[in-house]
Design a protein around this motif. Structure first.
Motif, PDB file in Angstrom:
ATOM      1  N   GLU A  91       0.987  -1.122   0.049  1.00 31.56           N
ATOM      2  CA  GLU A  91      -0.125   0.031  -0.076  1.00 31.56           C
ATOM      3  C   GLU A  91       1.096   1.171  -0.170  1.00 31.56           C
ATOM      4  O   GLU A  91       1.661   1.323   0.784  1.00 31.56           O
ATOM      5  N   ILE A  92       0.780   2.233  -0.910  1.00 33.09           N
ATOM      6  CA  ILE A  92       1.536   3.165  -1.049  1.00 33.09           C
ATOM      7  C   ILE A  92       0.948   4.534  -0.378  1.00 33.09           C
ATOM      8  O   ILE A  92      -0.224   4.767  -0.593  1.00 33.09           O
ATOM      9  N   CYS A  93       1.815   5.089   0.148  1.00 27.76           N
ATOM     10  CA  CYS A  93       1.674   6.565   1.166  1.00 27.76           C
ATOM     11  C   CYS A  93       1.824   7.658  -0.026  1.00 27.76           C
ATOM     12  O   CYS A  93       1.002   8.387  -0.273  1.00 27.76           O
ATOM     13  N   TYR A  94       2.928   7.691  -0.472  1.00 33.20           N
ATOM     14  CA  TYR A  94       3.448   8.423  -1.660  1.00 33.20           C
ATOM     15  C   TYR A  94       4.330   7.867  -2.494  1.00 33.20           C
ATOM     16  O   TYR A  94       5.225   7.126  -1.889  1.00 33.20           O
ATOM     17  N   PRO A  95       4.489   8.326  -3.975  1.00 32.00           N
ATOM     18  CA  PRO A  95       5.157   7.487  -4.861  1.00 32.00           C
ATOM     19  C   PRO A  95       6.433   8.083  -4.882  1.00 32.00           C
ATOM     20  O   PRO A  95       6.908   9.168  -4.330  1.00 32.00           O
ATOM     21  N   LEU A  96       7.259   7.721  -5.696  1.00 30.50           N
ATOM     22  CA  LEU A  96       8.796   7.988  -5.795  1.00 30.50           C
ATOM     23  C   LEU A  96       8.709   9.492  -6.249  1.00 30.50           C
ATOM     24  O   LEU A  96       8.289   9.682  -7.321  1.00 30.50           O
ATOM     25  N   GLU A  97       9.472  10.247  -5.479  1.00 25.73           N
ATOM     26  CA  GLU A  97       9.655  11.748  -5.994  1.00 25.73           C
ATOM     27  C   GLU A  97      10.871  12.452  -5.528  1.00 25.73           C
ATOM     28  O   GLU A  97      11.267  11.932  -4.543  1.00 25.73           O
ATOM     29  N   ASN A  98      11.373  13.372  -5.796  1.00 25.74           N
ATOM     30  CA  ASN A  98      12.453  14.018  -5.509  1.00 25.74           C
ATOM     31  C   ASN A  98      12.085  15.330  -4.658  1.00 25.74           C
ATOM     32  O   ASN A  98      10.948  15.889  -5.079  1.00 25.74           O
ATOM     33  N   GLY A 102      16.762  17.564  -0.889  1.00 28.27           N
ATOM     34  CA  GLY A 102      17.847  16.707  -1.084  1.00 28.27           C
ATOM     35  C   GLY A 102      17.744  15.222  -1.243  1.00 28.27           C
ATOM     36  O   GLY A 102      18.489  14.526  -1.268  1.00 28.27           O
ATOM     37  N   MET A 103      16.319  15.158  -1.249  1.00 29.13           N
ATOM     38  CA  MET A 103      16.058  13.394  -1.168  1.00 29.13           C
ATOM     39  C   MET A 103      15.363  12.769  -2.053  1.00 29.13           C
ATOM     40  O   MET A 103      14.501  13.596  -2.422  1.00 29.13           O
ATOM     41  N   ARG A 104      15.389  11.718  -2.684  1.00 30.15           N
ATOM     42  CA  ARG A 104      14.394  11.178  -3.630  1.00 30.15           C
ATOM     43  C   ARG A 104      13.917   9.882  -2.681  1.00 30.15           C
ATOM     44  O   ARG A 104      14.967   9.127  -2.120  1.00 30.15           O
ATOM     45  N   GLU A 105      12.720   9.908  -2.543  1.00 30.95           N
ATOM     46  CA  GLU A 105      11.997   9.028  -1.852  1.00 30.95           C
ATOM     47  C   GLU A 105      10.648   8.672  -2.003  1.00 30.95           C
ATOM     48  O   GLU A 105       9.956   9.123  -2.770  1.00 30.95           O
ATOM     49  N   PHE A 106      10.080   7.600  -1.312  1.00 29.30           N
ATOM     50  CA  PHE A 106       8.741   7.132  -1.379  1.00 29.30           C
ATOM     51  C   PHE A 106       8.344   6.541  -0.098  1.00 29.30           C
ATOM     52  O   PHE A 106       9.266   6.203   0.883  1.00 29.30           O
ATOM     53  N   TYR A 114       1.906   0.593   9.719  1.00 29.09           N
ATOM     54  CA  TYR A 114       2.959   1.659  10.062  1.00 29.09           C
ATOM     55  C   TYR A 114       4.010   2.315   8.780  1.00 29.09           C
ATOM     56  O   TYR A 114       3.601   1.478   7.731  1.00 29.09           O
ATOM     57  N   LEU A 115       4.191   3.358   8.953  1.00 31.98           N
ATOM     58  CA  LEU A 115       4.555   3.920   7.744  1.00 31.98           C
ATOM     59  C   LEU A 115       6.134   3.786   7.885  1.00 31.98           C
ATOM     60  O   LEU A 115       6.843   4.235   8.435  1.00 31.98           O
ATOM     61  N   LEU A 116       6.386   3.350   6.329  1.00 30.54           N
ATOM     62  CA  LEU A 116       7.862   3.105   6.037  1.00 30.54           C
ATOM     63  C   LEU A 116       8.098   4.092   5.054  1.00 30.54           C
ATOM     64  O   LEU A 116       7.651   3.870   3.832  1.00 30.54           O
ATOM     65  N   GLN A 117       9.272   4.967   5.259  1.00 31.02           N
ATOM     66  CA  GLN A 117       9.709   5.643   4.215  1.00 31.02           C
ATOM     67  C   GLN A 117      11.204   5.282   3.908  1.00 31.02           C
ATOM     68  O   GLN A 117      12.058   5.107   4.531  1.00 31.02           O
ATOM     69  N   PHE A 118      11.646   5.295   2.622  1.00 33.17           N
ATOM     70  CA  PHE A 118      12.664   5.192   1.833  1.00 33.17           C
ATOM     71  C   PHE A 118      13.363   6.142   1.245  1.00 33.17           C
ATOM     72  O   PHE A 118      12.578   6.755   0.316  1.00 33.17           O
TER      73      PHE A 118
END
Length: 122
Positions: A91-98, A102-106, A114-118
């Motif tokens: 289940e996506i909270c937010y998609p890959l974005e810059n 200074g971070m590229r994350e999703f 639980y929310l996992l951010q990468f």
């Protein structure tokens, strides 16, 4: 002033479905089991330098579902590959974005919510 050396932070999160949590982290996120109790009421999972423990809910707290006001932020050097492998499995909270900081994350939700951010530095 209290002076001491902190050597590591290991979150211990609660789960109402320990088997589903174990499967999510080992099968989807590729964590390995470092230790567990036979009845699966507690286990420790690792992925490279990251360790997360899970336990059944503490009866003294009487929490009807897992809650965490923040998130777990995991840094990686392979953000695009990770996104491609996870985007259709979670289940996506937010998609890959810059982001301008200074971070590229999703971000995704695990089976407990639980929310996992990468993230990866740009």
């Amino acid at each position: 002033m209290l002076i001491y050396t902190a050597t590591k932070l290991t979150p211990i999160l609660e789960s109402h479905d320990m088997q589903a949590t174990f499967n999510f982290y080992t099968e989807i996120l590729n964590f390995t089991c470092a230790a567990k109790l036979d009845d699966l009421s507690w286990f420790s999972l690792q992925k490279d330098d990251i360790e997360i423990m899970f336990s059944i809910p503490n009866t003294h707290r009487n929490t009807p579902k897992p809650v965490m006001s923040g998130s777990l932020y995991i840094k990686t050097n392979e953000i695009t590959t990770l996104w491609e492998n996870l985007k259709n499995k979670c289940e996506i909270c937010y998609p890959l974005e810059n982001f301008e900081y200074g971070m590229r994350e999703f971000a995704i939700f695990d089976n407990n919510g639980y929310l996992l951010q990468f993230g990866q530095e740009l």
